[in-house]
Design an enzyme around this catalytic site. Structure first.
Site, PDB file in Angstrom:
ATOM      1  N   LYS A 132       0.860  -1.187   0.000  1.00  0.00           N
ATOM      2  CA  LYS A 132       0.000   0.000   0.000  1.00  0.00           C
ATOM      3  C   LYS A 132       0.895   1.236   0.000  1.00  0.00           C
ATOM      4  CE  LYS A 132      -4.124  -0.101   0.747  1.00  0.00           C
ATOM      5  NZ  LYS A 132      -5.247  -0.331  -0.184  1.00  0.00           N
ATOM      6  N   THR A 180      -3.291  -5.547   0.910  1.00  0.00           N
ATOM      7  CA  THR A 180      -2.691  -4.224   1.044  1.00  0.00           C
ATOM      8  C   THR A 180      -3.478  -3.378   2.043  1.00  0.00           C
ATOM      9  OG1 THR A 180      -3.942  -3.263  -0.805  1.00  0.00           O
ATOM     10  CG2 THR A 180      -1.827  -4.314  -1.321  1.00  0.00           C
ATOM     11  N   PHE A 229      32.610  30.108 -13.334  1.00  0.00           N
ATOM     12  CA  PHE A 229      32.552  29.002 -14.302  1.00  0.00           C
ATOM     13  C   PHE A 229      33.243  29.453 -15.582  1.00  0.00           C
ATOM     14  CE2 PHE A 229      30.343  26.213 -17.456  1.00  0.00           C
ATOM     15  CZ  PHE A 229      30.869  25.021 -16.976  1.00  0.00           C
ATOM     16  N   GLN A 245      29.941  20.775  -9.746  1.00  0.00           N
ATOM     17  CA  GLN A 245      30.507  19.463  -9.441  1.00  0.00           C
ATOM     18  C   GLN A 245      31.440  19.526  -8.230  1.00  0.00           C
ATOM     19  OE1 GLN A 245      30.077  20.715 -12.461  1.00  0.00           O
ATOM     20  NE2 GLN A 245      29.897  19.139 -14.049  1.00  0.00           N
ATOM     21  N   HIS A 288      19.910  28.241 -13.054  1.00  0.00           N
ATOM     22  CA  HIS A 288      20.658  29.311 -13.702  1.00  0.00           C
ATOM     23  C   HIS A 288      20.061  30.681 -13.410  1.00  0.00           C
ATOM     24  CE1 HIS A 288      22.955  26.306 -15.809  1.00  0.00           C
ATOM     25  NE2 HIS A 288      21.874  25.799 -16.365  1.00  0.00           N
TER      26      HIS A 288
END
Length: 302
Positions: free
Chosen positions: A10, A55, A161, A226, A254
């Site tokens: 369930k 269930t 970056f 990362q 972003h």
């Protein structure tokens, strides 16, 4: 034809448990899903339900256990349920309990700060993230994987970056001061697997893991999402001995500088467009040395 892997149970049992301590109440708000597997061939092949625990019974068990055992933590509640299903039914070999926990914060009332005996039973939904746990038991060993989702974090600077590969389709300008934001989805697997071992303090562990990942996010001068992800996982492994494995899925939310030049204005890293899609998706696992990865690569499978 051959029957492959199968399970049943369930899903999404919404349980709210209130503990009444005089005028002070405490709340636990859970979404519990039960999946059972074992000697279930006949129900598929012939329709015989002789080995099937309905269930509806698993649903009732969830609510009954909320009363009988309470909810000290999502992990401990899942352990109670998994143990019961495997040990009470000969046909059930493995139980997997998935739990989402929703946080509530107490609404302060006048007089509370002075220690006055005022009612303390009003709450507001707290925190935007959802706490997660999955408990799996096969009658011999445990696997507990906890985590969270939808924890939104943002650094308004200390992120760059640049220096990436460029080809004829590359239009992204290099950034030396940018916003770094993400919605953290994370899972961490506990080393604990045996009843003979002392179980972790589940509530303390969650608080500390969450605090460490936030501190790592805040303190890392990021040259890539990362790098930030790895620092978050490493800090958890380094500071929490009960954790063997951490996996994160981090969408890069972003934020693009808006061109205000047409209006005669200079945008000195002040006004951004927050784009919700498309987004970069950064995913990785950080392991304690000598341990094997067990958390699924695709966290939607957990």
């Amino acid at each position: 034809m051959t029957l492959g892997q199968n399970q049943y149970g369930k899903a999404e049992n919404r349980v709210v448990r209130i503990v009444r301590d005089g005028a002070t109440h405490h709340i636990k708000d859970l979404n519990v899903s039960v999946a059972l597997s074992g000697d279930m061939d006949e129900v598929h092949l012939s329709g015989s339900n002789a080995s099937v625990l309905p269930t509806d019974t698993t649903k009732n068990t969830v609510f009954a256990f909320a009363k009988e055992h309470g909810v000290a933590s999502a992990e401990q509640f899942g352990i109670h349920l998994a143990r019961y299903f495997v040990t009470s039914q000969e046909s059930i070999r493995t139980a997997r309990i998935r739990i989402e926990e929703y946080a509530w914060e107490r609404i302060a009332r006048p007089g509370e700060e002075t220690g006055a005996d005022v009612p303390r039973h009003s709450f507001v939904r707290g925190g935007q993230e959802t706490r997660l746990t999955q408990v799996t038991y096969d009658g011999a060993s445990w696997e507990v994987v906890s985590g969270l989702k939808d924890l939104t974090v943002l650094n308004s600077t200390d992120s760059e970056f640049w220096g990436y590969v460029k080809d004829k389709y590359t239009t992204l300008p290099e950034a030396y001061d940018r916003i770094l934001a993400t919605d953290v989805t994370g899972r961490w697997r506990f080393a604990w697997s045996d009843d003979a071992e002392e179980a972790p303090d589940w509530e303390e562990s969650y608080r500390e893991v969450r605090a460490h990942l936030l501190q790592a996010f805040a303190e890392t001068y990021s040259l890539s999402l990362q790098q930030t992800l790895y620092e978050m996982g490493s800090r958890i492994i380094e500071h929490r001995g009960e954790i063997d494995e951490v996996r994160f899925s981090l969408p890069n939310k972003h934020h693009f500088l808006v061109d205000l030049a047409p209006f005669g204005l200079k945008n000195d890293n002040e006004v951004y467009l927050a784009a919700d899609r498309p987004y970069g998706l950064i995913e990785a696992t950080v392991l304690r040395e000598g341990r094997e990865a067990r958390i699924p690569v695709d966290l939607s499978n957990l």
